[in-house]
Scaffold this motif. Structure first.
Motif, PDB file in Angstrom:
ATOM      1  N   PRO A 254       0.764  -1.231   0.001  1.00  0.00           N
ATOM      2  CA  PRO A 254      -0.057   0.141   0.069  1.00  0.00           C
ATOM      3  C   PRO A 254       0.973   1.280  -0.038  1.00  0.00           C
ATOM      4  CG  PRO A 254      -0.814  -1.626   1.380  1.00  0.00           C
ATOM      5  CD  PRO A 254       0.528  -2.015   1.106  1.00  0.00           C
ATOM      6  N   GLY A 255       0.374   2.398  -0.814  1.00  0.00           N
ATOM      7  CA  GLY A 255       1.298   3.671  -0.957  1.00  0.00           C
ATOM      8  C   GLY A 255       2.400   3.441  -1.870  1.00  0.00           C
ATOM      9  N   SER A 256       2.626   2.326  -2.388  1.00  0.00           N
ATOM     10  CA  SER A 256       3.830   2.066  -3.429  1.00  0.00           C
ATOM     11  C   SER A 256       3.407   3.010  -4.558  1.00  0.00           C
ATOM     12  CB  SER A 256       4.105   1.021  -3.899  1.00  0.00           C
ATOM     13  OG  SER A 256       4.864   0.901  -5.152  1.00  0.00           O
ATOM     14  N   ARG A 257       4.322   3.843  -5.223  1.00  0.00           N
ATOM     15  CA  ARG A 257       4.190   4.630  -6.702  1.00  0.00           C
ATOM     16  C   ARG A 257       3.695   3.736  -7.735  1.00  0.00           C
ATOM     17  NH1 ARG A 257       8.607   8.222  -8.317  1.00  0.00           N
ATOM     18  NH2 ARG A 257       9.956   6.378  -7.809  1.00  0.00           N
ATOM     19  N   LEU A 258       4.262   2.228  -7.486  1.00  0.00           N
ATOM     20  CA  LEU A 258       3.905   1.147  -8.482  1.00  0.00           C
ATOM     21  C   LEU A 258       2.331   0.930  -8.575  1.00  0.00           C
ATOM     22  CD1 LEU A 258       7.259  -1.000  -7.953  1.00  0.00           C
ATOM     23  CD2 LEU A 258       6.810   0.631  -9.711  1.00  0.00           C
ATOM     24  N   ALA A 259       1.724   0.909  -7.637  1.00  0.00           N
ATOM     25  CA  ALA A 259       0.311   0.671  -7.596  1.00  0.00           C
ATOM     26  C   ALA A 259      -0.576   1.533  -8.866  1.00  0.00           C
ATOM     27  CB  ALA A 259      -0.274   0.893  -6.452  1.00  0.00           C
ATOM     28  N   ASP A 260      -1.274   0.769  -9.565  1.00  0.00           N
ATOM     29  CA  ASP A 260      -2.021   1.292 -10.544  1.00  0.00           C
ATOM     30  C   ASP A 260      -3.413   1.214 -10.098  1.00  0.00           C
ATOM     31  OD1 ASP A 260      -0.229   1.998 -12.563  1.00  0.00           O
ATOM     32  OD2 ASP A 260      -0.179   0.074 -13.373  1.00  0.00           O
TER      33      ASP A 260
END
Length: 164
Positions: free
Chosen positions: A72-78
């Motif tokens: 959660p919160g990762s810049r990789l999450a779309d």
């Protein structure tokens, strides 16, 4: 096939980048005539290792495939919401397909998501990725068409969710 799933080491990034790029381009999932920007993203394992956890399947020192886990919160999450994890860029080398490598990588992401206490694990996939979609169904993921999205006009991505 006897392999282990673990966090990728820097010396494995190049090989995993080759496998990931080849999986998408070799399976006809990229239009290399239009733009190779996403191919560069797929090959950039070091870049995503800074924002997520890159997992590899390894047998006798050989990288068989990998996946990127986004907490959660990762810049990789779309598509992940606030209390959700996501995984991306699941890829298996051609010689290792059909041997449980992809499923083992997805299970490892599920274990990491459960350990974090998130409520769900989500992902996006292309309609043509039928083998991967079979894995997701076997593992209990359900389609979430309300979250489907298009990063490019000619590319629609399907989404799946696993309640944890």
């Amino acid at each position: 096939m006897d392999f282990e799933i673990r966090t990728a080491t820097e010396d494995e990034y190049g090989r995993l980048g080759e496998i990931t790029g080849a999986a998408y381009s070799g399976d006809g999932l990229l239009d290399l005539n239009d733009d190779d920007t996403y191919l560069n993203v797929l090959r950039d394992v070091a870049g995503r290792a800074g924002d997520g956890e890159v997992l590899v399947a390894v047998e006798d020192g050989r990288v068989l495939g990998g996946v990127t886990f986004a907490a959660p919160g990762s810049r990789l999450a779309d598509v992940a919401g606030p209390a959700e994890a996501e995984f991306r860029m699941l890829a298996v080398a051609p010689e290792a397909r059909g041997k449980g490598v992809g499923e083992a990588l997805v299970r490892a992401c599920t274990e990491r998501a459960r350990a974090l206490g998130v409520r769900a694990l989500v992902l996006s996939t292309q309609p043509a990725m039928l083998g991967a979609q079979r894995i997701y169904g076997r593992l209990g993921f359900v389609r979430t068409p309300e979250l489907d999205w298009s990063p490019l006009p000619a590319l629609k991505l399907l989404t799946y969710r696993l309640e944890l």
